[in-house]
Design an enzyme around this catalytic site. Structure first.
Site, PDB file in Angstrom:
ATOM      1  N   ASP A 147      53.595  37.772  18.437  1.00 41.31           N
ATOM      2  CA  ASP A 147      54.779  37.137  17.874  1.00 41.31           C
ATOM      3  C   ASP A 147      54.444  35.648  17.734  1.00 41.31           C
ATOM      4  OD1 ASP A 147      57.496  36.866  17.153  1.00 41.31           O
ATOM      5  OD2 ASP A 147      57.954  36.142  19.163  1.00 41.31           O
TER       6      ASP A 147
ATOM      7  N   ASP B 253      61.495  41.063  21.434  1.00 32.42           N
ATOM      8  CA  ASP B 253      60.501  42.020  20.940  1.00 32.42           C
ATOM      9  C   ASP B 253      60.481  43.320  21.742  1.00 32.42           C
ATOM     10  OD1 ASP B 253      59.437  40.090  19.048  1.00 32.42           O
ATOM     11  OD2 ASP B 253      58.661  39.050  20.800  1.00 32.42           O
TER      12      ASP B 253
END
Length: 744
Positions: free
Chosen positions: A429, A635
């Site tokens: 990410d 996430d």
């Protein structure tokens, strides 16, 4: 399984397990109890994890069941580990004394048996000296073997008791009735020295093994030792020293230079530099002042300060880390489950092989067939070693997980450590992983459409972003707070996943969000504003658009600084042959700019949270083993989908529950270290299993007399005893090498 049944899981220390077959016995006995759903024993940590239905069975019953077969359970869940260590230390010292006493008696037996067989009364003297070695100093082997036999079980004690018992009884018979063999033209052999030496060697092997095993749990001991026992409690401006266990949330504590911090808390007065390396793995001391959080176990340097306790006892970050490491060290790697099955049938198979060996010798061994057969049978029983098999995996896992904890890498279970080395694709990410995760507004551009309404519009924007949960919204709120903007009453607030937010004010709908939201609203920018936006994106800034349904009102540029080690970490991962993919909800311009700075070639921009999980699934379908690195909250879906999930966590916000691996310091450079650790641990496990299996595969046929028809070689039971003891010690020692491995 009935839907309404209540399952509780408990982890308890076990006493008295001496080999992998013992662990198998404990597991099968507990697993067979009504009301027990699942029992899992870890031989290396000497513990059992039981999932049970409390309305049907209680832990006291587990204890009774194990006591019946020669083991015991410690039911105290608070101080159980300390009690177990105390009992083990007492047992270790007792074993040491028994081993020394047995060795003193065995030495003359060996000298007589090897060199002075013809002196008068040699056999009766050896018998008198050997009897206490077996039945006083080595009586635990016989007692435990009997307890096992009563329940139709067998373990290593069974092998030792049978082998030495048979050798002793055969020798006693030959001492009192030598004429039985002499009348048949055969010599009446005695094997007192073999029986005594086997007992001594196995005791010595156990001593060395326990000593080595205690070193494998060094990481936990080190972590537990970080917390001081006493603290300086401040009451009515007066300091008093009290036990750390008595501290409660809200207490005011004083810290002096060079002292360890006892509990988690927030500084209320003073400042200092604090060494947090024992928790984060980062060597540089961190400046802490009023309002900063401090953690139990970290070391204060030169300054003095006072702080309010916010987390105490089992709630501190240090306690969480200790609990996680203990659970991880107690977990089983997938390969261990196969080894457990082998260990479970190992002893019965060895007993069968020993009987077959005796029968073959009696049938084909000629005049000395029975004597040779009996010795070969004893040697087979002595040399077989289920311990080396049982210790091969868990000792390596314990050392590996401990090594990770010392380096600020928290590994949740053995499976994560075992799967790490297979990773060949990594999804990262952007925000908070590659970047600092502290976005700041760098540019604020109003359009002509906002002229004359700016004071009111800025309040609308502030109110919109204040209700958003996105980290970029926090940056906008922080920026506007500096301009002393106050919130106003907006209605019909709605969060548009992955795109932005909207709300109504005075009958007009306002939006704040990404370019995707702008496209959905079919809004466009003027050429000059478009050029400005492109320039900002080239500098890796993220753009937020503030608009109504019909016109763009303002453009905000938000930049998030790259972490120092990001580029180095990506390079290290690529050098390990791992393809790194960056997924971000950001626009393509910003994503490409960040990718360029970090050296990432595979980029996916404007990705929604759910799409990250789908992308990982797609990579897995292509045969890739995928690791996902994220902040562990936004996430979570992608982390769950990945083969290996890594969470970046700072301090008490650590995402321990989400990921398989948590990097306490949030330093991306720890990931290559974690993967190297995984590789080294798996390599050690394979080496251990190879030697444990090879040892038994070669040792047992040799002991049975496989070479005798070719060169007359028969393995002496004494040498078999030494080899058996060494096999366990060598496996544990090999695991301990991991402690000194370099992860850089």
């Amino acid at each position: 399984m009935a839907k309404n049944e209540h399952i509780e899981t408990i982890s308890l220390p076990v006493l008295g397990m001496t080999c992998a077959s013992c662990a198998s016995s404990v597991q099968s006995m507990l697993g067979a109890q009504p009301g027990v759903n699942h029992a899992e024993v870890n031989y290396a940590t000497q513990s059992v994890k039981v999932a049970y239905q409390p309305e049907l069975i209680q832990p006291e019953t587990f204890q009774k069941v194990l006591q019946d077969i020669g083991y015991d359970l410690i039911l105290d869940q608070v101080h159980g580990k300390e009690q177990q260590q105390a009992v083990q230390e007492d047992q270790y010292q007792a074993l040491k004394k028994r081993c020394i006493a047995a060795a003193i008696l065995t030495l003359p037996v060996v000298i007589i048996g090897m060199f002075l067989m013809d002196i008068p009364y040699a056999n009766p003297v050896m018998m008198v000296l050997t009897a206490p070695v077996l039945f006083i100093f080595g009586n635990s082997f016989f007692v435990n073997a009997w307890k096992q036999a009563k329940h139709g079980k067998a373990n290593m004690d069974t092998l030792v008791a049978l082998s030495t018992g048979i050798a002793f009884l055969f020798s006693v018979f030959n001492t009192f009735y030598p004429e039985f063999w002499l009348s048949r033209g055969l010599h009446p052999h005695v094997y007192f020295e073999a029986a005594a030496v086997v007992i001594v060697f196995i005791m010595l092997g156990k001593l060395l093994e326990e000593n080595a095993k205690s070193n494998t749990s060094g990481a936990i001991k080190k972590l537990i030792g970080l917390q001081p026992k006493t603290v300086h409690l401040v009451r009515d401006q007066v300091e008093q020293d009290v036990e750390v266990d008595t501290v409660v949330v809200g207490d005011l504590l004083a810290i002096r230079p060079g002292e360890k911090i006892p509990v988690d808390g927030v500084i209320t007065e003073g400042y200092s530099y604090i060494d947090e390396s024992m928790i984060t793995g980062e060597p540089v001391a961190v400046r802490k002042e009023k309002g900063a959080t401090v953690f139990a176990g970290t070391l204060n340097q030169k300054g003095s300060f006072k702080f309010t306790a916010s987390k105490v006892g089992k709630d501190t970050l240090l306690a969480q880390i200790i609990k996680l490491v203990e659970q991880a060290q107690g977990s089983k790697a997938p390969v261990q489950k196969l080894v457990d099955k082998v260990a479970g049938i190992f002893v019965p198979v060895v007993l069968l092989i020993s009987l077959v060996t005796l029968l073959i010798w009696i049938t084909f061994g000629g005049a000395d067939g029975f004597t040779h057969g009996l010795m070969a049978m004893v040697t087979v029983l002595v040399i077989a070693c289920p311990c080396a098999l049982g210790l091969a995996t868990p000792t390596a896992i314990m050392v590996g997980i401990g090594k990770g904890a010392e380096n600020g890498i928290l590994i949740k279970d053995a499976e994560a450590l075992e799967s790490g080395y297979q990773v060949n694709a990594m999804v990262v990410d952007k925000t908070g992983t590659l970047t600092e995760g502290k976005p700041e507004v760098t540019d604020f551009i109003w359009t002509e459409a906002a002229e004359g309404r700016q004071p009111e519009l800025i309040q609308v924007l502030f109110s919109l972003e204040q209700r958003s949960e996105h980290p970029l919204a926090t940056a906008v709120v922080r920026h506007l707070q500096n301009e002393v903007v106050s919130a106003i009453n907006i209605t019909d607030f709605d969060s548009l996943t992955g795109r932005g937010v909207k709300a109504n004010f005075k009958g007009e709908t306002f939006y704040a969000g990404s370019h995707r939201l702008l496209t959905e609203l079919d809004l466009s920018l003027s050429d000059s504003l478009h050029k400005q936006v492109e320039d900002l994106q080239e500098q890796a800034a993220t753009i937020i658009y503030f608009s109504t349904s019909t016109t763009v009102l303002a453009v905000l540029a938000i930049a998030d600084k790259l972490k120092e080690g990001s580029r180095t970490a990506i390079k290290a991962l690529q050098d390990l042959g791992i393809v790194v993919y960056m997924l971000t909800g950001d626009n393509e311009h910003t994503a490409r700019a960040v990718a360029l700075k970090t050296g990432i070639t595979q980029v996916r921009s404007e990705v929604l949270p759910a799409d990250k999980a789908l992308f990982i699934e797609q990579l897995q379908a292509e045969g890739k083993v995928v690791a996902m690195v994220g902040d562990g909250i936004n996430d979570s879906q992608a982390l769950a989908q990945a083969d290996l999930s890594v969470a970046m966590g700072k301090g008490s916000d650590i995402a321990i529950d989400v990921a398989k691996i948590t990097l306490i310091s949030s330093d991306l450079q720890q990931i290559p270290k974690a993967l190297r650790l995984s590789k080294l641990t798996v390599k050690t496990i394979r080496q251990n299993l190879f030697w444990a299996f090879i040892y038994n595969i070669i040792g047992i046929p040799l002991a049975a007399g496989l070479l005798y028809p070719f060169n007359g070689f028969l393995l002496n039971p004494m040498i078999a005893g030494a080899a058996m003891a060494l096999s366990s010690v060598s496996v544990v020692s090999n695991s301990l090498r991991l402690k000194f491995a370099k992860l850089n």
